[in-house]
Design a protein around this motif. Structure first.
Motif, PDB file in Angstrom:
ATOM      1  N   ASP A  16       9.274  -1.282  -0.381  1.00  0.00           N
ATOM      2  CA  ASP A  16      10.629  -1.849  -0.303  1.00  0.00           C
ATOM      3  C   ASP A  16      10.916  -2.321   1.127  1.00  0.00           C
ATOM      4  O   ASP A  16      11.229  -3.483   1.367  1.00  0.00           O
ATOM      5  CB  ASP A  16      11.683  -0.844  -0.811  1.00  0.00           C
ATOM      6  CG  ASP A  16      11.557   0.548  -0.198  1.00  0.00           C
ATOM      7  OD1 ASP A  16      10.563   0.818   0.511  1.00  0.00           O
ATOM      8  OD2 ASP A  16      12.465   1.376  -0.422  1.00  0.00           O
ATOM      9  N   SER A  17      10.758  -1.397   2.069  1.00  0.00           N
ATOM     10  CA  SER A  17      10.975  -1.703   3.485  1.00  0.00           C
ATOM     11  C   SER A  17      10.146  -0.677   4.256  1.00  0.00           C
ATOM     12  O   SER A  17      10.170   0.520   3.900  1.00  0.00           O
ATOM     13  CB  SER A  17      12.466  -1.552   3.809  1.00  0.00           C
ATOM     14  OG  SER A  17      12.661  -1.012   5.092  1.00  0.00           O
ATOM     15  N   THR A  18       9.427  -1.096   5.266  1.00  0.00           N
ATOM     16  CA  THR A  18       8.601  -0.113   5.997  1.00  0.00           C
ATOM     17  C   THR A  18       9.480   0.931   6.680  1.00  0.00           C
ATOM     18  O   THR A  18       9.049   2.067   6.872  1.00  0.00           O
ATOM     19  CB  THR A  18       7.677  -0.805   7.025  1.00  0.00           C
ATOM     20  OG1 THR A  18       8.484  -1.624   7.885  1.00  0.00           O
ATOM     21  CG2 THR A  18       6.617  -1.655   6.347  1.00  0.00           C
ATOM     22  N   ASN A  19      10.716   0.557   7.051  1.00  0.00           N
ATOM     23  CA  ASN A  19      11.622   1.567   7.619  1.00  0.00           C
ATOM     24  C   ASN A  19      11.954   2.634   6.569  1.00  0.00           C
ATOM     25  O   ASN A  19      11.948   3.823   6.865  1.00  0.00           O
ATOM     26  CB  ASN A  19      12.925   0.921   8.112  1.00  0.00           C
ATOM     27  CG  ASN A  19      12.833   0.443   9.545  1.00  0.00           C
ATOM     28  OD1 ASN A  19      11.774  -0.009   9.978  1.00  0.00           O
ATOM     29  ND2 ASN A  19      13.920   0.512  10.288  1.00  0.00           N
ATOM     30  N   TYR A  40       2.096  -5.601   3.864  1.00  0.00           N
ATOM     31  CA  TYR A  40       1.753  -6.984   3.562  1.00  0.00           C
ATOM     32  C   TYR A  40       3.004  -7.686   3.010  1.00  0.00           C
ATOM     33  O   TYR A  40       3.275  -8.843   3.297  1.00  0.00           O
ATOM     34  CB  TYR A  40       0.635  -6.940   2.523  1.00  0.00           C
ATOM     35  CG  TYR A  40       0.030  -8.269   2.148  1.00  0.00           C
ATOM     36  CD1 TYR A  40      -0.991  -8.829   2.906  1.00  0.00           C
ATOM     37  CD2 TYR A  40       0.459  -8.941   1.003  1.00  0.00           C
ATOM     38  CE1 TYR A  40      -1.559 -10.035   2.550  1.00  0.00           C
ATOM     39  CE2 TYR A  40      -0.107 -10.154   0.637  1.00  0.00           C
ATOM     40  CZ  TYR A  40      -1.115 -10.697   1.421  1.00  0.00           C
ATOM     41  OH  TYR A  40      -1.676 -11.886   1.066  1.00  0.00           O
ATOM     42  N   GLU A  41       3.752  -6.903   2.231  1.00  0.00           N
ATOM     43  CA  GLU A  41       4.950  -7.461   1.584  1.00  0.00           C
ATOM     44  C   GLU A  41       6.057  -6.413   1.518  1.00  0.00           C
ATOM     45  O   GLU A  41       5.772  -5.244   1.257  1.00  0.00           O
ATOM     46  CB  GLU A  41       4.567  -7.891   0.154  1.00  0.00           C
ATOM     47  CG  GLU A  41       5.732  -8.445  -0.631  1.00  0.00           C
ATOM     48  CD  GLU A  41       5.336  -8.894  -2.047  1.00  0.00           C
ATOM     49  OE1 GLU A  41       4.138  -8.786  -2.410  1.00  0.00           O
ATOM     50  OE2 GLU A  41       6.230  -9.329  -2.771  1.00  0.00           O
ATOM     51  N   VAL A  56       7.328 -14.367   3.872  1.00  0.00           N
ATOM     52  CA  VAL A  56       6.377 -14.714   2.818  1.00  0.00           C
ATOM     53  C   VAL A  56       5.244 -13.688   2.893  1.00  0.00           C
ATOM     54  O   VAL A  56       4.730 -13.425   3.985  1.00  0.00           O
ATOM     55  CB  VAL A  56       5.841 -16.153   3.030  1.00  0.00           C
ATOM     56  CG1 VAL A  56       4.678 -16.435   2.102  1.00  0.00           C
ATOM     57  CG2 VAL A  56       6.953 -17.166   2.838  1.00  0.00           C
ATOM     58  N   PRO A  57       4.865 -13.053   1.751  1.00  0.00           N
ATOM     59  CA  PRO A  57       3.844 -12.004   1.806  1.00  0.00           C
ATOM     60  C   PRO A  57       2.582 -12.437   2.559  1.00  0.00           C
ATOM     61  O   PRO A  57       2.068 -13.528   2.343  1.00  0.00           O
ATOM     62  CB  PRO A  57       3.533 -11.733   0.328  1.00  0.00           C
ATOM     63  CG  PRO A  57       4.794 -12.102  -0.376  1.00  0.00           C
ATOM     64  CD  PRO A  57       5.384 -13.249   0.400  1.00  0.00           C
ATOM     65  N   ILE A 135       9.843  -3.518  13.052  1.00  0.00           N
ATOM     66  CA  ILE A 135       9.631  -4.796  13.746  1.00  0.00           C
ATOM     67  C   ILE A 135       9.197  -5.853  12.737  1.00  0.00           C
ATOM     68  O   ILE A 135       8.284  -5.625  11.934  1.00  0.00           O
ATOM     69  CB  ILE A 135       8.551  -4.642  14.844  1.00  0.00           C
ATOM     70  CG1 ILE A 135       9.034  -3.634  15.896  1.00  0.00           C
ATOM     71  CG2 ILE A 135       8.222  -5.997  15.493  1.00  0.00           C
ATOM     72  CD1 ILE A 135       7.999  -3.225  16.913  1.00  0.00           C
ATOM     73  N   GLY A 136       9.886  -6.975  12.763  1.00  0.00           N
ATOM     74  CA  GLY A 136       9.485  -8.115  11.946  1.00  0.00           C
ATOM     75  C   GLY A 136       9.180  -9.260  12.891  1.00  0.00           C
ATOM     76  O   GLY A 136      10.035  -9.651  13.691  1.00  0.00           O
TER      77      GLY A 136
END
Ligand code: BTN
Length: 256
Positions: A16-19, A40-41, A56-57, A135-136
């Protein structure tokens, strides 16, 4: 000396979200400081101010780092933002001209946003217990579909495809560099470098606060991370995150 940040990298195909993922792992298992969750996504990637984070994945870097900052008083928590933003800045500065840190912690190239940071702290008995640093970074994506106002990627800036694994390694070692300065009490170096990387420092620009547009000059950031802006009349104002908007117009026409 051994690197703390990225000592373990957990790679996820989709989350869902790495956080969120990191947060669940902290609750369920003991984690080593510096563990990274890389996806990855993300199905519900989150940005600041309840925004979503588009990717985008497979085209960008999406990851979260777990830190244990029990040595840092809560009122000094903006040091985490500085350390992380400077680490990214150090890693990317050789690839991108006009790289800047936009207060509080966006990574900008010119007037466009290359990356964002979402720090979520957990506090216990008045002390910082754990921090999840998300981080994105836009790496190879060239078309953005959301209404994010001004996104840009490394590829768009350089016309080159990037190996995101190399960028990840460089960012982790950049953050580790500044994190060890923080742990060694070298805050002056961190503060100095943060100020010199700051977007629009010491330049006249228009800002908006409480619906009032004014012209002023960013002087820096105070100990609790507020942005300091000197208005044209000499008054110095301080702002918390979300209290002030940077306007893009360089010659804003005032209606009087
Ligand atoms: C911002 O709005 O500028 C912050 C964006 C942070 C995005 C990253 S992507 C990895 C991590 N997981 C999330 O859900 N958000 C952060």
């Amino acid at each position: 000396m051994d690197q703390i940040i990225g000592n373990l990298i957990v790679r996820l195909e989709v989350t869902d979200s790495t956080n969120n993922y990191a947060n669940r792992q902290i609750r369920e298992h003991g984690l080593t400081e510096g563990t990274v969750f890389l996806a990855y996504e993300q199905t519900t990637g989150r940005g600041q101010q309840n925004n979503s984070w588009e990717s985008v994945p497979g085209e960008n870097l999406l990851f979260s780092i777990v830190l244990f900052l029990d040595f840092l008083e809560i009122r000094r928590q903006f040091m985490i933002s500085k350390v992380v933003a400077l680490g990214i800045y150090k890693a990317l500065n050789k690839y991108v001209d006009s790289l800047k840190i936009k207060w509080p912690n966006d990574i900008y190239a010119g007037n466009r946003k290359l990356g964002g940071i979402l720090i979520e702290n957990s506090i216990m008995s008045g002390l910082l217990k754990s921090s999840i640093v998300g981080i994105g970074l836009n790496v190879n994506q060239t078309i953005f579909y959301s209404n994010a106002p001004n996104p840009v990627s490394l590829k768009m800036l350089t016309n080159q495809h990037f190996d995101s694994e190399i960028i990840l390694t460089e960012i982790l070692s950049g953050i580790d560099w500044y994190y060890s300065l923080l742990r060694n009490g070298e805050e002056e170096i961190i503060d100095r470098e943060f100020i010199s990387a700051l977007y629009r420092i010491n330049e006249k620009h228009f800002f908006k606060a409480e619906d009032v547009v004014f012209e002023g000059e960013i002087l820096g950031v105070n100990a609790i991370g507020q942005l300091l802006i000197r208005k044209n009349d000499g008054e110095v104002l301080d702002f918390h995150f979300k209290e002030v908007e940077f306007l893009q117009v360089s010659h804003y026409k005032k209606r009087n």
